[in-house]
Design an enzyme around this catalytic site. Structure first.
Site, PDB file in Angstrom:
ATOM      1  N   SER A  23       0.836  -1.216   0.000  1.00 40.58           N
ATOM      2  CA  SER A  23       0.000   0.000   0.000  1.00 40.58           C
ATOM      3  C   SER A  23       0.863   1.255   0.000  1.00 40.58           C
ATOM      4  O   SER A  23       0.349   2.368   0.059  1.00 40.58           O
ATOM      5  CB  SER A  23      -0.934  -0.004   1.214  1.00 40.58           C
ATOM      6  OG  SER A  23      -0.207  -0.215   2.402  1.00 40.58           O
ATOM      7  N   ASN A 111      -2.400  -2.514  13.025  1.00 39.14           N
ATOM      8  CA  ASN A 111      -3.857  -2.380  12.978  1.00 39.14           C
ATOM      9  C   ASN A 111      -4.353  -1.131  13.719  1.00 39.14           C
ATOM     10  O   ASN A 111      -5.212  -0.410  13.227  1.00 39.14           O
ATOM     11  CB  ASN A 111      -4.527  -3.625  13.560  1.00 39.14           C
ATOM     12  CG  ASN A 111      -4.152  -4.876  12.778  1.00 39.14           C
ATOM     13  OD1 ASN A 111      -3.530  -4.785  11.715  1.00 39.14           O
ATOM     14  ND2 ASN A 111      -4.506  -6.040  13.295  1.00 39.14           N
ATOM     15  N   THR A 156     -40.236  25.144 -11.337  1.00 35.98           N
ATOM     16  CA  THR A 156     -40.490  23.798 -10.816  1.00 35.98           C
ATOM     17  C   THR A 156     -40.682  22.956 -12.083  1.00 35.98           C
ATOM     18  O   THR A 156     -41.217  23.460 -13.076  1.00 35.98           O
ATOM     19  CB  THR A 156     -41.755  23.714  -9.926  1.00 35.98           C
ATOM     20  OG1 THR A 156     -42.876  24.099 -10.710  1.00 35.98           O
ATOM     21  CG2 THR A 156     -41.672  24.633  -8.717  1.00 35.98           C
ATOM     22  N   HIS A 157     -40.209  21.731 -12.065  1.00 31.78           N
ATOM     23  CA  HIS A 157     -40.233  20.866 -13.266  1.00 31.78           C
ATOM     24  C   HIS A 157     -39.492  21.526 -14.433  1.00 31.78           C
ATOM     25  O   HIS A 157     -39.790  21.247 -15.585  1.00 31.78           O
ATOM     26  CB  HIS A 157     -41.667  20.542 -13.701  1.00 31.78           C
ATOM     27  CG  HIS A 157     -42.556  20.109 -12.582  1.00 31.78           C
ATOM     28  ND1 HIS A 157     -42.748  18.792 -12.235  1.00 31.78           N
ATOM     29  CD2 HIS A 157     -43.285  20.830 -11.689  1.00 31.78           C
ATOM     30  CE1 HIS A 157     -43.573  18.722 -11.201  1.00 31.78           C
ATOM     31  NE2 HIS A 157     -43.902  19.942 -10.844  1.00 31.78           N
ATOM     32  N   SER A 278     -13.509  24.639 -28.317  1.00 27.65           N
ATOM     33  CA  SER A 278     -13.610  23.377 -29.040  1.00 27.65           C
ATOM     34  C   SER A 278     -12.482  23.312 -30.057  1.00 27.65           C
ATOM     35  O   SER A 278     -12.083  24.336 -30.611  1.00 27.65           O
ATOM     36  CB  SER A 278     -14.970  23.316 -29.740  1.00 27.65           C
ATOM     37  OG  SER A 278     -14.895  22.474 -30.865  1.00 27.65           O
ATOM     38  N   LYS A 284     -17.080  28.124 -30.075  1.00 24.49           N
ATOM     39  CA  LYS A 284     -17.542  27.556 -28.811  1.00 24.49           C
ATOM     40  C   LYS A 284     -16.787  28.001 -27.570  1.00 24.49           C
ATOM     41  O   LYS A 284     -15.593  28.209 -27.575  1.00 24.49           O
ATOM     42  CB  LYS A 284     -17.522  26.032 -28.881  1.00 24.49           C
ATOM     43  CG  LYS A 284     -18.578  25.516 -29.817  1.00 24.49           C
ATOM     44  CD  LYS A 284     -19.081  24.172 -29.428  1.00 24.49           C
ATOM     45  CE  LYS A 284     -19.888  24.234 -28.140  1.00 24.49           C
ATOM     46  NZ  LYS A 284     -20.177  22.910 -27.655  1.00 24.49           N
ATOM     47  N   ASN A 286     -17.050  26.462 -23.733  1.00 26.94           N
ATOM     48  CA  ASN A 286     -17.728  25.417 -22.959  1.00 26.94           C
ATOM     49  C   ASN A 286     -17.563  25.619 -21.451  1.00 26.94           C
ATOM     50  O   ASN A 286     -16.486  26.000 -20.996  1.00 26.94           O
ATOM     51  CB  ASN A 286     -17.168  24.042 -23.344  1.00 26.94           C
ATOM     52  CG  ASN A 286     -17.404  23.725 -24.809  1.00 26.94           C
ATOM     53  OD1 ASN A 286     -18.407  24.128 -25.380  1.00 26.94           O
ATOM     54  ND2 ASN A 286     -16.459  23.015 -25.419  1.00 26.94           N
ATOM     55  N   GLU A 291     -18.997  21.410 -15.670  1.00 21.04           N
ATOM     56  CA  GLU A 291     -19.271  20.043 -16.143  1.00 21.04           C
ATOM     57  C   GLU A 291     -18.431  19.023 -15.383  1.00 21.04           C
ATOM     58  O   GLU A 291     -18.904  17.956 -15.007  1.00 21.04           O
ATOM     59  CB  GLU A 291     -18.929  19.916 -17.626  1.00 21.04           C
ATOM     60  CG  GLU A 291     -19.844  20.672 -18.545  1.00 21.04           C
ATOM     61  CD  GLU A 291     -19.289  20.658 -19.966  1.00 21.04           C
ATOM     62  OE1 GLU A 291     -19.619  19.736 -20.716  1.00 21.04           O
ATOM     63  OE2 GLU A 291     -18.503  21.556 -20.306  1.00 21.04           O
ATOM     64  N   TYR A 318      -9.521  -6.682  12.428  1.00 23.24           N
ATOM     65  CA  TYR A 318      -8.887  -6.180  11.216  1.00 23.24           C
ATOM     66  C   TYR A 318      -8.837  -7.290  10.153  1.00 23.24           C
ATOM     67  O   TYR A 318      -8.572  -8.448  10.447  1.00 23.24           O
ATOM     68  CB  TYR A 318      -7.461  -5.669  11.508  1.00 23.24           C
ATOM     69  CG  TYR A 318      -6.775  -5.196  10.244  1.00 23.24           C
ATOM     70  CD1 TYR A 318      -6.985  -3.912   9.765  1.00 23.24           C
ATOM     71  CD2 TYR A 318      -5.945  -6.049   9.506  1.00 23.24           C
ATOM     72  CE1 TYR A 318      -6.397  -3.477   8.582  1.00 23.24           C
ATOM     73  CE2 TYR A 318      -5.348  -5.627   8.326  1.00 23.24           C
ATOM     74  CZ  TYR A 318      -5.578  -4.343   7.865  1.00 23.24           C
ATOM     75  OH  TYR A 318      -4.998  -3.917   6.705  1.00 23.24           O
ATOM     76  N   GLN A 323      -7.486  -2.328   3.842  1.00 23.31           N
ATOM     77  CA  GLN A 323      -6.463  -1.494   3.198  1.00 23.31           C
ATOM     78  C   GLN A 323      -7.065  -0.739   1.999  1.00 23.31           C
ATOM     79  O   GLN A 323      -6.566   0.299   1.594  1.00 23.31           O
ATOM     80  CB  GLN A 323      -5.323  -2.400   2.729  1.00 23.31           C
ATOM     81  CG  GLN A 323      -4.227  -1.700   1.966  1.00 23.31           C
ATOM     82  CD  GLN A 323      -2.986  -2.570   1.846  1.00 23.31           C
ATOM     83  OE1 GLN A 323      -2.344  -2.841   2.862  1.00 23.31           O
ATOM     84  NE2 GLN A 323      -2.652  -3.011   0.664  1.00 23.31           N
ATOM     85  N   LYS A 326      -8.232   3.375   1.760  1.00 18.94           N
ATOM     86  CA  LYS A 326      -7.448   4.609   1.639  1.00 18.94           C
ATOM     87  C   LYS A 326      -7.589   5.343   0.308  1.00 18.94           C
ATOM     88  O   LYS A 326      -7.714   6.563   0.281  1.00 18.94           O
ATOM     89  CB  LYS A 326      -5.973   4.318   1.936  1.00 18.94           C
ATOM     90  CG  LYS A 326      -5.712   4.352   3.433  1.00 18.94           C
ATOM     91  CD  LYS A 326      -4.402   3.818   3.806  1.00 18.94           C
ATOM     92  CE  LYS A 326      -4.402   2.383   4.236  1.00 18.94           C
ATOM     93  NZ  LYS A 326      -5.551   1.779   4.876  1.00 18.94           N
TER      94      LYS A 326
HETATM   95  N1  ARG Z   1      -1.373  -1.445   5.030  1.00 20.32           N
HETATM   96  C1  ARG Z   1      -2.355  -1.875   5.974  1.00 20.32           C
HETATM   97  C2  ARG Z   1      -3.665  -1.123   5.746  1.00 20.32           C
HETATM   98  O1  ARG Z   1      -3.638  -0.155   5.068  1.00 20.32           O
HETATM   99  C3  ARG Z   1      -1.868  -1.595   7.349  1.00 20.32           C
HETATM  100  C4  ARG Z   1      -2.335  -2.573   8.369  1.00 20.32           C
HETATM  101  C5  ARG Z   1      -1.768  -3.899   8.085  1.00 20.32           C
HETATM  102  N2  ARG Z   1      -2.040  -4.834   9.121  1.00 20.32           N
HETATM  103  C6  ARG Z   1      -1.841  -6.127   8.932  1.00 20.32           C
HETATM  104  N3  ARG Z   1      -2.077  -6.894   9.919  1.00 20.32           N
HETATM  105  N4  ARG Z   1      -1.402  -6.630   7.806  1.00 20.32           N
HETATM  106  O2  ARG Z   1      -4.704  -1.507   6.215  1.00 20.32           O
END
Ligand code: ARG
Length: 461
Positions: A23, A111, A156-157, A278, A284, A286, A291, A318, A323, A326
């Site tokens: 990660s 964790n 409205t509408h 454009s 144009k 835009n 948008e 956990y 993971q 994120k």
């Molecule tokens: N990279 C993990 C996450 O984002 C961190 C926690 C990992 N814990 C584990 N027991 N492997 O959730």
């Protein structure tokens, strides 16, 4: 790549598997919080005599050094250097201070560490988002003041309904964003809970002091249940839900910007600096910014759905599935921050086509309700008045006229209560002024509402 868990393994991890579980490419965003959390943890270990004073000093100094180098741009986090940001910090600390780095992880797990980092990150971001919301509200408020008195068709509408002050329309968005700001503020109650000290899931056998860590890291509360603390992502989900509602509001405003700047409406002209052209049609211009904000609502909804699905039916505590929280979180934060900034600028720089807005409120039957209300005030039942005015509209349509083209004689032929003065109430201006109920569109009510809005912004400075 050095592992925090190699001891029980005979074989090395598969290369693709290593990439798959990493990660670091995205959780490196949490480095500051991981370091600050680790510093507080080390200080607590020292204070509680779980590590020696010397060890504590060495660890804290090493972590502070890493933080300094990161902030100065001297140290880079390279994907592939570690499994995740927590491991990366430990690897770097070991490079700096040697074997004592291994004592930092006493009474802690990744964790509770990851939950801490995310909470620290989100605490800061929701404040930034509140400030950006406030900037947008300020743009709406100053436009509402600047254009006070301009009349537009209310819909409205998407059909002309009744005339409104343009400022009333702008202030409607002000109050939507006020609710968003309240929601962002309320979230903090549930983000501001320290999970550290929950360790892997069961708590720890070391004599730690969680209150001390909470104080160091400025958390209002500590989590009650270690199992819950490491498996809870409600605070992220709540944020993503509030973000989805906020983006829905932005998408509605964007849609109006797109409509209003079209040839058909021609109510506003968006500033060149927030539009593009454009590649084929030279004429144009835009409304891209609006948008794109409208379009980005999709990814913010997607992020909410993605995490709800990740969390669904996960057994305690956990699980590595988590993971996946994120990228949804980071993407939503950056989308919100950019969209809010751009929308404030769109509002600040747009020009209003007053003539077009005001002429649109004429010749559209949008003051028909005024005629009905007039008859009701003279003693007719509303249903009766409604039917009679409906007949007048039909008469106009059949005779290619608008209400304002009717003569007094024509009006009188529909009801004896009509007279010379009746034509006056058909003017959009009179219709607007007549809507003097609290929250209504009369100039007086809008001025009062703007005043209260100004106070709302002050209250939370
Ligand atoms: N990279 C993990 C996450 O984002 C961190 C926690 C990992 N814990 C584990 N027991 N492997 O959730």
């Amino acid at each position: 790549m050095e592992k925090l868990w190699g001891g029980r393994f005979k074989k090395n991890i598969n290369k693709k598997m290593e990439e798959f579980i990493s990660s670091l490419s995205f959780d490196k965003k949490l480095v500051k919080y991981d370091l600050l959390g680790s510093i507080a943890h080390a200080q607590m270990l020292g204070k509680c005599k779980i590590i020696t004073k010397e060890e504590k000093i060495k660890i804290v100094e090493g972590l502070k050094q890493i933080l300094k180098e990161i902030q100065a741009g001297e140290l880079e986090i390279v994907t592939g250097e570690a499994e995740d940001i927590h491991s990366w910090v430990e690897v770097k600390l070991k490079e700096k201070i040697g074997g004592d780095a291994g004592k930092l992880h006493i009474a802690r797990s990744r964790n509770d560490q990851v939950a801490l980092d995310e909470r620290m990150y989100l605490k800061e971001e929701v404040i930034k988002i509140q400030d950006l919301l406030k900037d947008l509200q300020k743009s709406l408020l100053s436009s509402a003041q600047k254009y006070l008195g301009i009349i537009m068709p209310g819909y409205t509408h998407l059909q002309h309904a009744q005339p409104l002050l343009f400022s009333h329309h702008l202030m409607a968005y002000f109050y939507m964003f006020e609710r968003d700001r309240e929601r962002m503020k309320d979230l903090n109650k549930r983000i501001d809970v320290l999970p550290l000290g929950s360790a892997a899931l069961a708590g720890t056998s070391f004599p730690i002091d969680r209150e001390y860590v909470a104080k160091q890291l400025n958390f209002g509360k500590i989590s009650e249940n270690s199992l819950d603390a490491v498996s809870d992502r409600d605070f992220v989900l709540e944020f993503l839900s509030s973000a989805a509602i906020l983006m829905m509001h932005l998408s509605r405003l964007s849609e109006e910007m797109v409509l209003w700047s079209s040839n058909e409406f021609n109510f506003i002209e968006l500033d060149d600096s927030f539009c593009t052209g454009s590649s084929i049609m030279p004429q144009k211009k835009n409304p891209d910014a609006a948008e794109l904000i409208r379009g980005k609502t999709g990814r913010v909804y997607g992020n909410l759905l993605s995490l709800l699905t990740v969390m669904k039916a996960l057994p305690l505590a956990y699980n590595h599935d988590m993971q996946e929280d994120k990228e949804s979180l980071f993407d939503t934060v950056s989308t919100l921050e950019k969209s809010l900034f751009i929308m404030s600028k769109i509002i600040e720089t747009m020009q209003i086509n007053k003539e077009k807005m005001e002429t649109s409120t004429k010749s559209d039957f949008s003051t028909a309700t005024e005629l009905a209300d007039y008859l009701v005030k003279k003693g007719l039942a509303f249903r009766e008045a409604h039917k009679l005015v409906g007949n007048i509209v039909l008469y106009c349509l059949e005779n290619k006229k608008y209400l304002e083209d009717l003569t007094t004689a024509e009006l009188k032929s529909f009801h004896k209560y009509f007279n010379e003065k009746t034509l006056e109430i058909l003017k959009p201006q009179s219709a607007v002024e007549a809507k003097d109920s609290f929250g209504g569109t009369s100039l007086k009510r809008i001025k009062e509402s703007i005043k209260r809005a100004e106070e709302l912004l002050l209250d939370r400075e």
